[in-house]
Write an enzyme that holds these catalytic residues in place. Sequence first.
Site, short mmCIF file in Angstrom:
data_model
loop_
_atom_site.label_atom_id
_atom_site.label_comp_id
_atom_site.label_asym_id
_atom_site.label_seq_id
_atom_site.Cartn_x
_atom_site.Cartn_y
_atom_site.Cartn_z
CG ASP A 60 -2.14 -0.91 1.01
OD1 ASP A 60 -2.64 -1.00 -0.12
OD2 ASP A 60 -2.57 -1.55 1.99
CG ASN A 130 -2.99 6.43 3.40
OD1 ASN A 130 -4.06 6.21 2.84
ND2 ASN A 130 -2.01 5.55 3.40
CG ASP A 160 1.15 9.30 22.43
OD1 ASP A 160 1.27 9.90 23.51
OD2 ASP A 160 1.32 8.07 22.31
CB THR A 171 -8.94 1.51 5.53
OG1 THR A 171 -8.38 2.06 4.33
CG2 THR A 171 -10.45 1.52 5.42
CB ALA A 172 -4.00 3.90 6.45
CE1 TYR A 173 -0.84 5.73 13.99
CE2 TYR A 173 0.15 7.59 12.83
CZ TYR A 173 -0.01 6.85 13.98
OH TYR A 173 0.65 7.20 15.12
CB SER A 174 -7.30 7.16 10.69
OG SER A 174 -8.43 7.60 11.41
#
Length: 276
Positions: A60, A130, A160, A171-174
């Site tokens: 990705d 993203n 943080d 659908t990634a880090y979030s």
Amino acid sequence: MRITVVNNQKAQVSLAEVRRICDVLRVFGAQVAQHTLTPDEDPEKAFCDAPDLVVAIGGDGTIVHVAKHAANFELPVLGINGGHLGFLAGMEIGDPEVLRLLFDGTYTVEERMLLEVVPAAHEKRYLAMNEAVVSRGTLSRLVDLTVTGDNGEAIRYRADGIMIATPTGSTAYSLSAGGPVIDPLVSCLLLTPICPHSLYARSLVFSAQTTLCVRSVDERQKTFLTVDGEVEIPLAAGETVTVRQAEKKARLIRLGQQSFYEVLDRKLISRDGGWK
């Protein structure tokens, strides 16, 4: 049809697999140029031969990297998964015969929203497919941040960090930070605090027309801006990062009739993140 095939030197994809993809495309009648990306290389060099579309082979991260640069040329990108998850990929590398759908016209092109990310003390503007993240970088310490929208009211977080994501990035880090999944065809900005020091801090969804500004409250705190996990920019004390919808859009090719929700089920639900 002129096709540029781009693969990442760091990806776990063999040159034999890349050549196989190129050979299949040629069998179907395409004129193929192959380009291997090296670290810190400008991927737009691969588009100098004015292709009709781009094939990005890798995970990705590779697909995101290629797609947002291809957006500057309004080129559609077919992602071929050579990584672990391949949520943005239109096909798997082990099934090259599926490429015939490109030539049958059995595919769709989805436009994906991009973010324009502007740190105030820097001249450069960044594109994010993203997310953009303001945080303490590698230090695991809380930071006090404010987020200001168009109405001028500030929301304060102790966390943080703060992440502003596109629907693609939901659908990634979030997602890992507890944010919701958003259909990529929806236009909006998704704000997700990272490990907030609060029982009530949740993700917020803003209109795509909103401009968000993120700033550290304590000017003694050193913070960093990270864009799509690719670049880390140190921010000056109290520097504001402005995030808004970009004018350009990434274009992803989907082969066949698979929907976003079918991909979501296959990649993130049924297969537990694609690791099985």
